[in-house]
Design a protein around this motif. Structure first.
Motif, PDB file in Angstrom:
ATOM      1  N   ASP A 109      39.093  50.342  37.142  1.00  0.00           N
ATOM      2  CA  ASP A 109      37.724  49.998  36.781  1.00  0.00           C
ATOM      3  C   ASP A 109      36.927  51.261  36.468  1.00  0.00           C
ATOM      4  OD1 ASP A 109      35.477  47.806  36.974  1.00  0.00           O
ATOM      5  OD2 ASP A 109      34.730  49.565  38.034  1.00  0.00           O
ATOM      6  N   ARG A 143      40.618  48.596  28.501  1.00  0.00           N
ATOM      7  CA  ARG A 143      40.242  47.280  29.033  1.00  0.00           C
ATOM      8  C   ARG A 143      41.305  46.704  29.965  1.00  0.00           C
ATOM      9  NH1 ARG A 143      39.978  43.212  26.106  1.00  0.00           N
ATOM     10  NH2 ARG A 143      38.240  42.212  27.184  1.00  0.00           N
ATOM     11  N   SER A 146      39.687  44.785  32.814  1.00  0.00           N
ATOM     12  CA  SER A 146      39.056  43.564  32.313  1.00  0.00           C
ATOM     13  C   SER A 146      40.097  42.490  32.005  1.00  0.00           C
ATOM     14  CB  SER A 146      38.232  43.891  31.074  1.00  0.00           C
ATOM     15  OG  SER A 146      37.650  42.729  30.540  1.00  0.00           O
ATOM     16  N   ARG A 147      41.219  42.874  31.410  1.00  0.00           N
ATOM     17  CA  ARG A 147      42.264  41.896  31.065  1.00  0.00           C
ATOM     18  C   ARG A 147      42.826  41.243  32.328  1.00  0.00           C
ATOM     19  NH1 ARG A 147      45.146  41.619  26.281  1.00  0.00           N
ATOM     20  NH2 ARG A 147      44.204  42.723  24.540  1.00  0.00           N
ATOM     21  N   ARG A 149      41.374  40.997  35.186  1.00  0.00           N
ATOM     22  CA  ARG A 149      40.309  40.202  35.795  1.00  0.00           C
ATOM     23  C   ARG A 149      40.200  38.830  35.145  1.00  0.00           C
ATOM     24  NH1 ARG A 149      36.783  44.036  36.568  1.00  0.00           N
ATOM     25  NH2 ARG A 149      35.992  44.096  34.429  1.00  0.00           N
ATOM     26  N   TRP A 150      40.201  38.774  33.812  1.00  0.00           N
ATOM     27  CA  TRP A 150      40.073  37.489  33.139  1.00  0.00           C
ATOM     28  C   TRP A 150      41.315  36.623  33.316  1.00  0.00           C
ATOM     29  CZ3 TRP A 150      35.975  34.995  31.995  1.00  0.00           C
ATOM     30  CH2 TRP A 150      34.804  35.682  31.697  1.00  0.00           C
ATOM     31  N   THR A 204      44.208  37.504  26.471  1.00  0.00           N
ATOM     32  CA  THR A 204      44.511  37.506  27.906  1.00  0.00           C
ATOM     33  C   THR A 204      45.922  38.005  28.194  1.00  0.00           C
ATOM     34  OG1 THR A 204      45.164  35.167  27.750  1.00  0.00           O
ATOM     35  CG2 THR A 204      42.905  35.656  28.487  1.00  0.00           C
ATOM     36  N   GLY A 257      32.594  41.342  37.271  1.00  0.00           N
ATOM     37  CA  GLY A 257      33.207  42.510  36.653  1.00  0.00           C
ATOM     38  C   GLY A 257      33.046  43.752  37.484  1.00  0.00           C
ATOM     39  N   SER A 259      34.451  46.094  40.792  1.00  0.00           N
ATOM     40  CA  SER A 259      35.538  46.348  41.731  1.00  0.00           C
ATOM     41  C   SER A 259      35.086  46.015  43.150  1.00  0.00           C
ATOM     42  CB  SER A 259      35.962  47.813  41.660  1.00  0.00           C
ATOM     43  OG  SER A 259      36.827  48.136  42.733  1.00  0.00           O
ATOM     44  N   GLN A 280      45.202  39.577  41.897  1.00  0.00           N
ATOM     45  CA  GLN A 280      44.685  40.585  40.979  1.00  0.00           C
ATOM     46  C   GLN A 280      45.439  41.903  41.140  1.00  0.00           C
ATOM     47  OE1 GLN A 280      40.624  41.695  41.672  1.00  0.00           O
ATOM     48  NE2 GLN A 280      40.384  42.668  39.674  1.00  0.00           N
ATOM     49  N   THR A 360      24.914  46.238  38.404  1.00  0.00           N
ATOM     50  CA  THR A 360      26.183  46.788  37.930  1.00  0.00           C
ATOM     51  C   THR A 360      26.181  48.310  37.881  1.00  0.00           C
ATOM     52  OG1 THR A 360      25.436  46.557  35.646  1.00  0.00           O
ATOM     53  CG2 THR A 360      26.717  44.740  36.565  1.00  0.00           C
TER      54      THR A 360
END
Length: 718
Positions: A109, A143, A146-147, A149-150, A204, A257, A259, A280, A360
């Motif tokens: 992150d 990313r 992010s990938r 996470r989603w 994804t 988003g 950590s 995760q 954030t």
């Protein structure tokens, strides 16, 4: 009909409690002032052991506990652990320079990396050092966090959503075991298909082995769905609401988003042990960090699925459905749908508000107080060439209010040719901008200047403990390294017991570690007390003398039996590698025949009767070892050598080489003879020193030059 009304009221009340509980849990994230600060982030310090151990302790001790720091002396290991995600960052400390390297992984992150770098920079700046950041991940890093996470968010929603959809269409709890089995099997099919689809979609898709990622994704989908089925079977609408609330709370780091290391306690500790956090972490390991499947994390997700399935079976048996008619009381689907939506939608709204309002930005670290020492030239006379010139320089050193008088005077020769000398109780002039008395100080001799070394506090170089206990130097040892030196200073822990010069209690030994870069200023890295406070003289004072030989550090300990008429001290010895001197478990003690772990078994190399002083010198010259001290302790009046064939003795006393009597008429006293093998070496002789003081403090106050060491050259026994 009457019995249904209280039940419905209880259900509504329970759902309200669940909603309020979720709101309180989520409010801790949005409202707490430290919600954007790192907490217990895994950090690795890579440096020589004696330095890394201290720096990792300093990182752990930072306010707010931002780090969970460990250390290594292997730079390759540090790079490997950052690359595979074992730690978030590593600090490579190059003691030859004043700049450290912070290793971060681009797949981690980004805000977390920024927060770690910010805090490491603050620590380094307090030591007058800078940092440069280096990323260790290769291609495919963009990313990455992010990938993953989603992927996990959509997997969790798929598992929960399947159960929610079935519940809305078919009502709560399967009416028969066969139908319940179909729900579980349907969940399994949806889990595999959903994970396959997520891995197929370009936005994804995760890198790595497809089968492993699909398998892990399917396991997590099934786990979240099975847990939802189980709690719904146990508590109906309340269970479904609780499952939704729990998922939304535990998934907050994913949804925002952020950590989990940037969220307040207990998130950093709890998240890895929950199915969401474990999934995760495992997917990130497989997709980006190349670590393979982490078994403990896989066990967390698997255990969640197994417990949920077992709970489903037990719930059916406890409710008697498996032995009854095979049917449950009918609930109109339309009514059930309204109840479910009425319970779940407020939870989703709360979660949405959290996603919208959770801060954030990461809180910046305020500047830490500087602990870096500075030097000030106090004498331009240059380096003396003889003992006479050295005594003259010491006697006339009046260039600074920071040094008027002191005792001890243990020296160390640095790899660049400079000398440093540490002193004990140090007097300053009335116009000094700082404390007028310090338990220790240091002077640095260069070719053209004598400098005083001062910390930012202007007080003792080795600072007093918070309870007022100070550190009185005894001995020094140097471990030369390419481009820098590790200087070890042993000290007594001293507590004042009165106003007089000799009103103090010795509580035990300590070790201070200085790093001196070539041509640089000595910087204090660590101070470590050895053993608990104990004023008894019968316990060994380890570090009363130190010597480095063949890459071993020998620490000599002195002890007095507290027996009437015995004024001297016995001598024992321990050894350890210099880089591991602060690790007490690495010390070994000589028992007369071998090195072993138990200090209580250490042998006496010199007996206390007519023994040495509490502080002395031990050194190696040619094929002989020498100890220099007063005979029969500091109350004696003769300086003498003890000789031995090796560091472990046996030490044999020789004839006195100098008389150091006290003067009862003037009150002048002499004590603590020390050897200086590196100063003006000549074959067959040795430069030594002794400390001067007076029983009348007023005389010292009027003339501080009476309170300075005197140097002399004496013959070295053969």
């Amino acid at each position: 009909m009457a019995s249904r009304q209280p039940a419905r009221r209880w259900t509504v009340a329970a759902c309200l409690v669940v909603i309020v509980a979720q709101g309180v849990a989520l409010a801790t994230i949005t409202l707490r002032g430290d919600a954007r600060e790192p907490h217990r982030v895994p950090l690795l310090i890579a440096a020589p052991a004696v330095v890394a151990l201290s720096l990792s302790h300093d990182a752990d001790a930072m306010s707010g506990t931002p780090f969970d720091a460990t250390w290594t002396d292997d730079e390759d290991e540090a790079r490997s652990e950052v690359l595979d995600g074992t730690v978030v960052a590593a600090v490579l400390v190059d003691l030859r320079k004043t700049q450290d390297v912070v290793l971060v992984n681009a797949r981690t992150d980004g805000k977390l990396n920024d927060a770690v770098v910010d805090r490491v920079t603050a620590i380094s700046a307090s030591h007058d050092r800078t940092v440069t950041v280096q990323e260790v991940a290769g291609s495919g890093s963009a990313r990455a966090a992010s990938r993953v996470r989603w992927f996990v968010i959509l997997s969790g929603l798929l598992g929960f959503g399947f159960v929610l959809g079935i519940s809305l269409v078919r009502g709560p709890v399967a009416g028969a075991a066969r139908l319940g089995m179909l729900r579980v099997l349907g969940l399994g099919v949806v889990a595999v298909a959903g994970a396959f689809l997520l891995q197929l979609l370009p936005w994804t898709r995760l890198p790595g082995d497809d089968l492993t990622i699909i398998g892990l994704g399917a396991l997590y989908v099934f786990t979240m769905g099975a847990i939802t089925l189980a709690v719904e079977a146990l508590a109906g609408l309340v269970g479904l609401a609780a499952a939704a609330a729990t998922y939304l709370v535990l998934a907050t780091p994913l949804l925002t988003g952020t950590s989990h290391y940037l969220l307040p306690a207990p998130w950093p500790a709890v998240t890895p042990w929950m199915p969401t956090g474990a999934a995760q972490a495992t997917l990130a390991d497989v997709a980006y960090f190349g670590r393979g499947v982490d078994r403990p994390q896989l066990l967390v997700v698997t255990a969640g699925a197994l417990v949920a399935v077992v709970t489903l079976v037990l719930a059916r048996r406890l409710s008697g459905l498996s032995q009854g008619s095979g049917k449950v009381e009918a609930v109109p689907v339309r009514h059930w749908q309204l109840r479910v939506l009425g319970a779940v939608l407020p939870l989703a709204v709360l979660a949405g508000l959290v996603v919208a309002f959770v801060p954030t930005d990461v809180v910046a670290t305020p500047a830490l107080p500087s602990v870096a020492t500075q030097t000030t030239c106090v004498d331009r006379g240059g380096r003396p060439r003889t003992v006479t010139e050295l005594n003259d320089q010491i006697a006339h050193l009046q260039g600074t209010p920071a040094f008027q008088g002191a005792d001890v005077g243990a020296d160390a020769e640095l790899g660049d040719g400079r000398f440093l000398v540490v002193f004990g109780d140090t007097l300053r002039s009335e116009d000094f901008d700082g404390p007028l008395f310090a338990r220790n100080s240091m002077l640095l001799w260069d070719t053209d200047c004598v400098s005083v070394v001062l910390p930012p506090s202007q007080g003792a170089l080795i600072p007093d403990r918070r309870d007022g206990v100070g550190y009185w130097p005894m001995s020094t040892a140097v471990a030369h390294r390419p481009g820098y030196d590790l200087v070890l200073v042993s000290a007594q822990r001293v507590r004042a017991t009165g106003a007089g010069s000799f009103d103090f209690a010795n509580l035990g030994p300590s070790l201070a570690v200085f790093v001196v870069a070539q041509g640089g200023t000595p910087q204090l890295i660590s101070v470590r007390d050895i053993g608990p406070d104990d004023p008894k003289r019968s316990r060994p004072e380890w570090g009363a003398a130190m010597a480095v030989d063949d890459n071993w550090l020998y620490l000599y300990g002195t002890a007095n039996p507290d027996t009437e008429g015995v004024f001297g001290f016995s001598l024992q010895v321990a050894r350890v590698r210099p880089d591991h001197v602060l690790d007490a478990s690495a010390w070994r003690f000589w028992d007369g025949s071998t090195w072993q772990r138990d200090a209580r078994e250490s042998a006496q190399l010199v007996a206390a009767v007519e023994g040495v002083s509490q502080t002395l010198s031990v050194f190696h010259r040619g094929d002989r070892w020498y100890a220099l001290s007063k005979k029969d302790g500091d109350l004696g009046d003769q300086m003498a050598f003890w000789t031995a064939p090796r560091a472990t003795g046996p030490f044999t006393p020789t004839e006195p080489v100098a008389d150091l009597p006290a003067d009862q008429d003037t009150g002048a006293i002499t004590y603590m003879p020390l050897a200086h093998p590196q100063i003006f070496p000549q074959p067959g002789t040795m430069v030594t020193s002794y400390s001067n003081n007076n029983t009348d403090p007023q005389k010292i106050k009027e003339d501080p030059t009476l309170y300075r060491p005197t140097f002399l050259r004496v013959p070295l026994p053969r």
